[in-house]
Structures are given as C-alpha cells and as structure tokens.
Write a protein that holds these residues in place. Structure first.
Motif, PDB file in Angstrom:
ATOM      1  N   THR A 168       0.867  -1.179   0.000  1.00 13.51           N
ATOM      2  CA  THR A 168       0.000   0.000   0.000  1.00 13.51           C
ATOM      3  C   THR A 168       0.903   1.226   0.000  1.00 13.51           C
ATOM      4  O   THR A 168       2.049   1.148   0.444  1.00 13.51           O
ATOM      5  CB  THR A 168      -0.882   0.043   1.257  1.00 13.51           C
ATOM      6  N   PRO A 169       0.408   2.379  -0.480  1.00 12.26           N
ATOM      7  CA  PRO A 169       1.239   3.582  -0.481  1.00 12.26           C
ATOM      8  C   PRO A 169       1.775   3.901   0.918  1.00 12.26           C
ATOM      9  O   PRO A 169       2.915   4.328   1.085  1.00 12.26           O
ATOM     10  CB  PRO A 169       0.290   4.670  -0.971  1.00 12.26           C
ATOM     11  N   MET A 170       0.939   3.654   1.920  1.00 14.61           N
ATOM     12  CA  MET A 170       1.318   3.882   3.323  1.00 14.61           C
ATOM     13  C   MET A 170       2.522   3.017   3.675  1.00 14.61           C
ATOM     14  O   MET A 170       3.513   3.480   4.254  1.00 14.61           O
ATOM     15  CB  MET A 170       0.114   3.510   4.193  1.00 14.61           C
ATOM     16  N   ASP A 171       2.423   1.754   3.295  1.00 15.10           N
ATOM     17  CA  ASP A 171       3.464   0.765   3.553  1.00 15.10           C
ATOM     18  C   ASP A 171       4.785   1.193   2.910  1.00 15.10           C
ATOM     19  O   ASP A 171       5.863   1.016   3.470  1.00 15.10           O
ATOM     20  CB  ASP A 171       2.993  -0.574   2.965  1.00 15.10           C
ATOM     21  N   ILE A 172       4.678   1.767   1.710  1.00 18.16           N
ATOM     22  CA  ILE A 172       5.876   2.192   0.980  1.00 18.16           C
ATOM     23  C   ILE A 172       6.574   3.327   1.722  1.00 18.16           C
ATOM     24  O   ILE A 172       7.788   3.347   1.836  1.00 18.16           O
ATOM     25  CB  ILE A 172       5.495   2.626  -0.452  1.00 18.16           C
ATOM     26  N   ARG A 173       5.761   4.242   2.279  1.00 15.55           N
ATOM     27  CA  ARG A 173       6.356   5.375   2.985  1.00 15.55           C
ATOM     28  C   ARG A 173       6.998   4.959   4.306  1.00 15.55           C
ATOM     29  O   ARG A 173       8.005   5.527   4.712  1.00 15.55           O
ATOM     30  CB  ARG A 173       5.309   6.469   3.216  1.00 15.55           C
ATOM     31  N   THR A 174       6.427   3.963   4.961  1.00 14.83           N
ATOM     32  CA  THR A 174       6.967   3.593   6.279  1.00 14.83           C
ATOM     33  C   THR A 174       8.020   2.488   6.182  1.00 14.83           C
ATOM     34  O   THR A 174       8.948   2.458   6.966  1.00 14.83           O
ATOM     35  CB  THR A 174       5.832   3.135   7.226  1.00 14.83           C
ATOM     36  N   GLY A 175       7.845   1.590   5.239  1.00 18.41           N
ATOM     37  CA  GLY A 175       8.808   0.493   5.125  1.00 18.41           C
ATOM     38  C   GLY A 175       9.992   0.891   4.269  1.00 18.41           C
ATOM     39  O   GLY A 175      10.226   2.062   4.007  1.00 18.41           O
ATOM     40  N   ASN A 176      10.754  -0.124   3.808  1.00 20.10           N
ATOM     41  CA  ASN A 176      11.844   0.182   2.891  1.00 20.10           C
ATOM     42  C   ASN A 176      11.801  -0.752   1.687  1.00 20.10           C
ATOM     43  O   ASN A 176      10.958  -1.648   1.597  1.00 20.10           O
ATOM     44  CB  ASN A 176      13.190   0.132   3.608  1.00 20.10           C
ATOM     45  N   LEU A 177      12.732  -0.537   0.765  1.00 18.22           N
ATOM     46  CA  LEU A 177      12.760  -1.265  -0.495  1.00 18.22           C
ATOM     47  C   LEU A 177      12.662  -2.780  -0.347  1.00 18.22           C
ATOM     48  O   LEU A 177      11.913  -3.448  -1.043  1.00 18.22           O
ATOM     49  CB  LEU A 177      14.077  -0.973  -1.231  1.00 18.22           C
ATOM     50  N   MET A 178      13.459  -3.314   0.603  1.00 17.76           N
ATOM     51  CA  MET A 178      13.598  -4.759   0.692  1.00 17.76           C
ATOM     52  C   MET A 178      12.556  -5.397   1.597  1.00 17.76           C
ATOM     53  O   MET A 178      12.428  -6.617   1.631  1.00 17.76           O
ATOM     54  CB  MET A 178      14.996  -5.126   1.204  1.00 17.76           C
ATOM     55  N   GLU A 238      18.509   5.014   0.045  1.00 20.75           N
ATOM     56  CA  GLU A 238      18.857   5.826   1.200  1.00 20.75           C
ATOM     57  C   GLU A 238      18.067   5.396   2.429  1.00 20.75           C
ATOM     58  O   GLU A 238      18.611   5.170   3.501  1.00 20.75           O
ATOM     59  CB  GLU A 238      18.582   7.290   0.868  1.00 20.75           C
ATOM     60  N   LYS A 239      16.756   5.234   2.239  1.00 23.99           N
ATOM     61  CA  LYS A 239      15.902   4.853   3.359  1.00 23.99           C
ATOM     62  C   LYS A 239      16.247   3.447   3.842  1.00 23.99           C
ATOM     63  O   LYS A 239      16.251   3.158   5.041  1.00 23.99           O
ATOM     64  CB  LYS A 239      14.441   4.918   2.932  1.00 23.99           C
ATOM     65  N   LEU A 240      16.562   2.577   2.883  1.00 24.19           N
ATOM     66  CA  LEU A 240      16.924   1.204   3.232  1.00 24.19           C
ATOM     67  C   LEU A 240      18.136   1.204   4.166  1.00 24.19           C
ATOM     68  O   LEU A 240      18.142   0.539   5.207  1.00 24.19           O
ATOM     69  CB  LEU A 240      17.240   0.429   1.951  1.00 24.19           C
ATOM     70  N   MET A 241      19.141   1.992   3.800  1.00 23.91           N
ATOM     71  CA  MET A 241      20.356   2.067   4.619  1.00 23.91           C
ATOM     72  C   MET A 241      20.047   2.663   5.993  1.00 23.91           C
ATOM     73  O   MET A 241      20.568   2.209   7.004  1.00 23.91           O
ATOM     74  CB  MET A 241      21.417   2.906   3.905  1.00 23.91           C
ATOM     75  N   HIS A 242      19.186   3.673   6.010  1.00 22.34           N
ATOM     76  CA  HIS A 242      18.802   4.269   7.296  1.00 22.34           C
ATOM     77  C   HIS A 242      18.112   3.222   8.163  1.00 22.34           C
ATOM     78  O   HIS A 242      18.399   3.085   9.344  1.00 22.34           O
ATOM     79  CB  HIS A 242      17.881   5.472   7.078  1.00 22.34           C
ATOM     80  N   ASP A 243      17.211   2.466   7.557  1.00 24.35           N
ATOM     81  CA  ASP A 243      16.480   1.439   8.299  1.00 24.35           C
ATOM     82  C   ASP A 243      17.421   0.362   8.815  1.00 24.35           C
ATOM     83  O   ASP A 243      17.175  -0.255   9.847  1.00 24.35           O
ATOM     84  CB  ASP A 243      15.425   0.780   7.404  1.00 24.35           C
ATOM     85  N   TRP A 244      18.469   0.134   8.055  1.00 31.75           N
ATOM     86  CA  TRP A 244      19.418  -0.911   8.465  1.00 31.75           C
ATOM     87  C   TRP A 244      20.484  -0.364   9.406  1.00 31.75           C
ATOM     88  O   TRP A 244      21.461  -1.028   9.713  1.00 31.75           O
ATOM     89  CB  TRP A 244      20.075  -1.543   7.220  1.00 31.75           C
ATOM     90  N   GLY A 245      20.319   0.897   9.839  1.00 30.01           N
ATOM     91  CA  GLY A 245      21.170   1.429  10.894  1.00 30.01           C
ATOM     92  C   GLY A 245      22.255   2.391  10.441  1.00 30.01           C
ATOM     93  O   GLY A 245      22.939   3.004  11.250  1.00 30.01           O
ATOM     94  N   TRP A 246      22.420   2.551   9.147  1.00 29.20           N
ATOM     95  CA  TRP A 246      23.453   3.468   8.651  1.00 29.20           C
ATOM     96  C   TRP A 246      22.791   4.817   8.407  1.00 29.20           C
ATOM     97  O   TRP A 246      22.493   5.191   7.295  1.00 29.20           O
ATOM     98  CB  TRP A 246      24.068   2.895   7.381  1.00 29.20           C
ATOM     99  N   THR A 247      22.601   5.566   9.505  1.00 28.77           N
ATOM    100  CA  THR A 247      21.747   6.752   9.420  1.00 28.77           C
ATOM    101  C   THR A 247      22.394   7.919   8.689  1.00 28.77           C
ATOM    102  O   THR A 247      21.707   8.830   8.246  1.00 28.77           O
ATOM    103  CB  THR A 247      21.338   7.219  10.834  1.00 28.77           C
ATOM    104  N   SER A 248      23.718   7.910   8.575  1.00 30.52           N
ATOM    105  CA  SER A 248      24.358   9.039   7.902  1.00 30.52           C
ATOM    106  C   SER A 248      24.428   8.830   6.394  1.00 30.52           C
ATOM    107  O   SER A 248      24.887   9.683   5.655  1.00 30.52           O
ATOM    108  CB  SER A 248      25.770   9.243   8.453  1.00 30.52           C
TER     109      SER A 248
END
Lengths: 289, 308
Positions: free
Chosen positions: A41-51, B149-159
């Motif tokens: 969902t668009p919401m999910d995309i904003r809160t989650g990440n690519l993987m 970028e967000k993926l890396m932030h989520d995985w702890g590499w915030t910078s």
C-alpha cells in the motif's frame, strides 16, 4: 575444458560460488523490489523500505495500474496500451519473420548477381542508428495517412526488423548443403516446392529464434512508439513512461511498479519458456543493440 | 486443329518456358519487397536526413541550403557538448564495466558450476526487459528519499545519503548503473560461448608445463577470445550511442540537461523544440560515430566469413 577446472582446491571453489551467488542476487534484487513494491500500500511504501516485504499484501496497485492509472490526461489504466502492443507486435513479428525466411532462402540458395551486395546492405542496415530515419519516416507515415496508427507502427517494425530476420535465416540456411537443393531441382522441384518441402521442415529452431527475438525487440521498443504514435494508439512502453514520469498528483509507487511488471511480463514469460532461443538470437544477431 | 497437331511440341513448351522464366525471376521477386522497403526506409531516409541537415528547417522541412551552418551551430551548442561528453562518460564506463563483469562471471561460470543453467538464466533476464522497465525500477531504487537511502537508514546506517539521481553532477552515473545491470549478462553469455569453444588440449598442455589456472586464463585463453571481445565492444558501443529509452525513463535528460545523450538531444530538437535542421545534423553525427566503428568491423567480419 572440463578436466582443466577440476583441480581447483576448496577455498577457491567457495570464493567462486560466493561471487556467482552474490552476482545472481544483484541481478535478482531489482525484480524482487519491483514485485514486493507492487503489492504494497502507499502507506506501507512510505513507512517500510525497499527490501521489506509488504505488511499486508494488496493487489490494489495492479488493478489500479491496469484500469485506473493516469497516463497523461487520460485515466483508464494501461490495459488499452497493453493490447495496443499486442496488436502491433503480433503482425509485425509474423510478417518480418516470414519475409526474413524467404529472403534468407534466396540469399543463401538462389544467389543472383548483386545478391551479396544486397545482403551487405541489409547487414549494414542493422547498425544504422534509428535517429537518422525518424524524421523522414514520420513525414512518410503522415503522407500515407498512417501516422498514429497501429498499421503504421507495424510497417515501421517490419522495415527495421527484416534485416535481422534475414540475417538469422540466411546464416541458418547457408549451413544446409547445397547438394540437397541441387538434387531436388534435378527432380523437378521448383522454388517454392524446395522451400516448403525441404527447408521449412528443418527450420523450426530458427523460426523460434526469429519469432522470439522479434517479439522481444518490438514489444520493448520505445523510440518508434514515442515518435510515431500518440494518444490512444501508443504501445505499453510509452504508456508506462507517461505513467511513471507524470508530475501531477501524488506518486503511487506501487502502481508504477505494477505497471512496470505488466509491461515486462510478456517478454519475461517468453524468456523463461524459451530462453535458449532468445539467447541464441542474442548471440547470433548480436549486431542488434 | 491441324495447326496444333503439326506442332505439338511447341504448344507444350510455351507455358513451360514461361514457367522457366518465372522460376528465374522468382528469387528476385521474393526479395524485391524487402529491397524496396529497406532501400527507401534505410538508405533513402538516411539521405533525406542528410539533406535536411544542410537546411534551416525548423518546425517544417524547408529546402534552402545553408551549407554546414547546422553543424557549426551544433559545435557551439552547450547542450550538444554536454550530450557528447555524457556519451563519452556513459559509453566508456558502460563498456568497461560490462566487459569486466561479463568476463569475470563467464570465467567463474566456466568452472563446472552446479546449477550453471539456472545462474546463467538469472544473469541474462534483464536483457529481455524493456529499457523503460529497467529505467522505471532503477529510478525507484535510486529514489533520493525512499529508495536505497531509506533502506540504509532502516538498516542502521543513518548518515548514509545517496541522491545521485537528482544531482546534475552524478545523475549520469545512475544511468550507467542501470545500463550495466541490463547488459552485463549479455557480455557474460558472449564470453561463455567463446570459452566453450576454446580447445582444451592447449590448456592441458599448459597445465602439464606447470602453469597455474589464472595464468592460463590470462596468457592463453583470454587472448584467444579477441574476436569475442571485439564483437562485445561493438555491440556495447552501438547500444551506448543509441541509448535513449533508459535516459527518458530515469531522468528525461535532467536535472537541467545534465544527463542528455545525443539520442535524447536529437529527439528533443527534432520533435519537441522545432529545430529539425539541428536535429538532423545531430542524427548525422551519430551516424558518423557508428560508421567509424562499424565499417572496419564489418569489413573484417565479411572477410573472415569468406574464408569459411
């Protein structure tokens, strides 16, 4: 080279497998990202990440992409463009393959004065950057009343595909002994009899290569689609680009990814089902960019 | 009646002679449509574009000859210069990366790998995708805030920060990434096919002489694959010069015109900016670049073929 490589010792084997699997992962990740994003969902995309996997799987991206998404001013989804691509691809593939088969037959078994020159011209035609024919072609299609029509696109794809199909068939038929043809001629078989009775029955592999190669090329084409088609007549690649790069409204990445999947599915299916013919075309006709 | 009976042979021969004649013309008749289509559609149009490039055509073609004006304009056009430099960067990096990755993967895959077929299939599937699809996916992966970028932030590499896609200095490299992802598997396939054709007795002999496997690859096998290398460079250069879809899908030439390539320049000037003459001139220069590559290649190819 089979017996050469057996001597590798354990650590190097591990390293080799490590590199190969890592590379496989890199090649697969974009497909994985495209797939999981299309089910979010668009919401999910904003809160989650690519993987991240979708928190709750939804097909809303797919239904929206198919029938509601906006490609420019219209908001009827990409289904119409998907069928446009089919209506364009099927006849273009069939005609160019058939022409190529006959051309290849003539250029290998019925050579005439100048036929080698003609083949050379075709071969060179495979390399010409299409930018150099776009403008006159647009003018001609306009004159013929074929601008923005599927027929026009079919014609364009036949013209610029026939060099490749001829190349495929010519190279395939060259390998078939001329003695076979001569014997048939002595028995009184004519031009078409020889083709239909002798060559055609042994042509299945090269037909597969040509059909699959042309299908992939024509389905995936963007340049001709964007220049020679407009509005309702555009193929799926152009519609996908319009959908993704439209600047109005809130960006819905799940819809974008679902649309990309829809545009990619026909060629992916062909690749999975008949990959070896695709690869053979790729390496045989490696002249095509 | 009488007439026919007196010359029965001639009556029978007449239609057969007609058929003979037809048979002789059939091959030419069969290739004639292609001859016409290609003659006009490739060679005629090439000439037509060439003519247009010497005119001042803007929104509509006009045939007033202005000599090399459009070419001169092109040479001082900032956007064209950027596009040409970009082609150099993109083409160079694209070809080198594809070759390197392709060769390494092919050599590794040639080591009696289990599931080789499956792995090969994975490396090659991007080639079956449309550049527009590839561009769409990579644009999403490289999305400056939600993607990598967000993926890396989520995985702890915030910078971690990665905004190449929207940076006018770096955007061209994102195009290289996507293009390499798409085409490197193809180079792998070419080299793998080449490796399979290498005569194993030479290698066995080298092994007996005590040469190590990497050395054998470096000194014997790779040099023997020069023709493969040559075709791969040809095809990759050809892809690079024609590249259009990928740029359109990922950056549309932006930010500004920082990711323009000649093909994008040509499209923009000919079809949206109403500068047909300039667009035609740019198309002719693209043709020139391809000719410089293709003619020596085709020449050597055709000569090799003749030896078969």
């Amino acid at each position: 080279m089979t017996d050469v490589v057996r001597t590798g010792f354990r650590p190097s084997r591990v390293a080799i497998y490590g590199v190969l699997l890592l590379a496989a992962l890199v090649y697969l990740i974009p497909l994985f990202i495209m797939l999981v994003t299309s089910f979010k969902t668009p919401m999910d995309i904003r809160t989650g990440n690519l993987m991240a996997l979708p928190t709750d799987w939804t097909t809303i991206g797919w239904t929206k992409a198919w029938s509601e998404a906006c490609t420019g001013v219209e908001c009827n989804g990409i289904s119409g463009y998907f069928w446009n691509s089919f209506k364009m691809t099927v006849p273009a593939v069939l005609i160019s393959t058939l022409l190529g088969a006959f051309n290849g037959y003539v250029l290998s078994k019925w050579k005439f004065k100048g036929s080698d020159l003609f083949f050379g011209m075709l071969l060179f035609g495979c390399f010409v950057p299409f930018q150099v024919v776009l403008l006159p072609m647009a003018a001609t299609l306009g004159q013929l009343g074929l601008a923005n029509t599927t027929t026009g696109l079919v014609l364009v794809h036949v013209i610029y595909g026939v060099a490749f199909t001829t190349l495929f068939f010519r190279n395939y038929y060259v390998a078939i002994p001329d003695a076979l043809i001569k014997a048939a001629r002595l028995d009184g078989a004519g031009f078409f009899t020889i083709f239909f009775r002798i060559l055609l029955p042994m042509s299945t592999p090269i037909f597969m290569v040509s059909l699959i190669w042309q299908f992939t090329q024509i389905w995936n084409d963007f340049l001709f689609g964007v220049v020679f088609a407009s509005g309702d007549g555009q193929p799926i690649t152009v519609a996908l680009n319009n959908l993704v790069n439209t600047s109005t409204g809130v960006k819905e990445y799940n819809v974008d990814m679902a649309a990309a999947m829809i545009a990619a599915l026909p060629t992916l299916v062909v690749y999975i089902v008949a990959g070896k013919y695709f690869i053979r075309g790729l390496t045989a006709g490696s002249v095509k960019g | 009646m009488e007439h026919i009976q007196r010359h029965p042979a001639r009556v029978a021969r007449a239609p057969s002679r007609l058929l003979d004649g037809l048979q002789r013309w059939l091959p030419k008749l069969v290739v004639a449509p292609t001859f016409v289509l290609v003659g006009i559609g490739i060679y005629g149009y090439m000439l037509w574009t060439g003519v247009l490039s010497f005119t001042s055509s803007s929104f509509l073609p006009v045939y007033d000859f202005v000599g090399f004006d459009q070419y001169a304009k092109l040479m001082t056009n900032d956007r064209w210069l950027t596009a040409s430099v970009n082609l150099g960067i993109f083409g160079g990096l694209f070809i080198l990366s594809c070759l390197l990755i392709g060769v390494v993967l092919a050599i590794f895959l040639d080591q009696k790998i289990r599931q080789e077929g499956a792995i090969r299939t994975i490396y090659l599937y991007p080639m079956a995708l449309s550049m527009i699809v590839t561009g769409t996916v990579w644009k999403w992966i490289l999305n400056p805030s939600l993607g990598l970028e967000k993926l890396m932030h989520d995985w702890g590499w915030t910078s971690f920060s990665f905004d190449w896609l929207v940076s006018s200095d770096m955007a061209i490299y994102t195009i290289v990434m996507a293009a390499v992802w798409q085409a490197s598997g193809f180079v792998m396939a070419l080299f793998l096919a080449g490796l399979r054709g290498v005569d194993s007795s030479i290698i066995r002999a080298a092994r007996v002489d005590g040469a190590s496997l990497p050395l054998i690859y470096w000194k014997i096998i790779l040099p023997s694959l020069r023709p493969v290398f040559f075709s791969a460079v040809m095809v990759l250069a050809h892809i690079a010069i024609k590249s259009f879809d990928l740029v359109m899908a990922m950056t549309a030439g932006g930010p500004g015109y920082s990711t323009d390539l000649p093909a994008v320049f040509m499209y923009a000037h000919t079809f949206t900016r109403g500068q047909m003459g300039l667009g035609s001139a740019s198309a002719m220069l693209m043709l020139g670049a391809i000719l410089a590559l293709i003619v020596p290649y085709l020449y050597s190819e055709l000569r090799e073929k003749r030896h078969d």
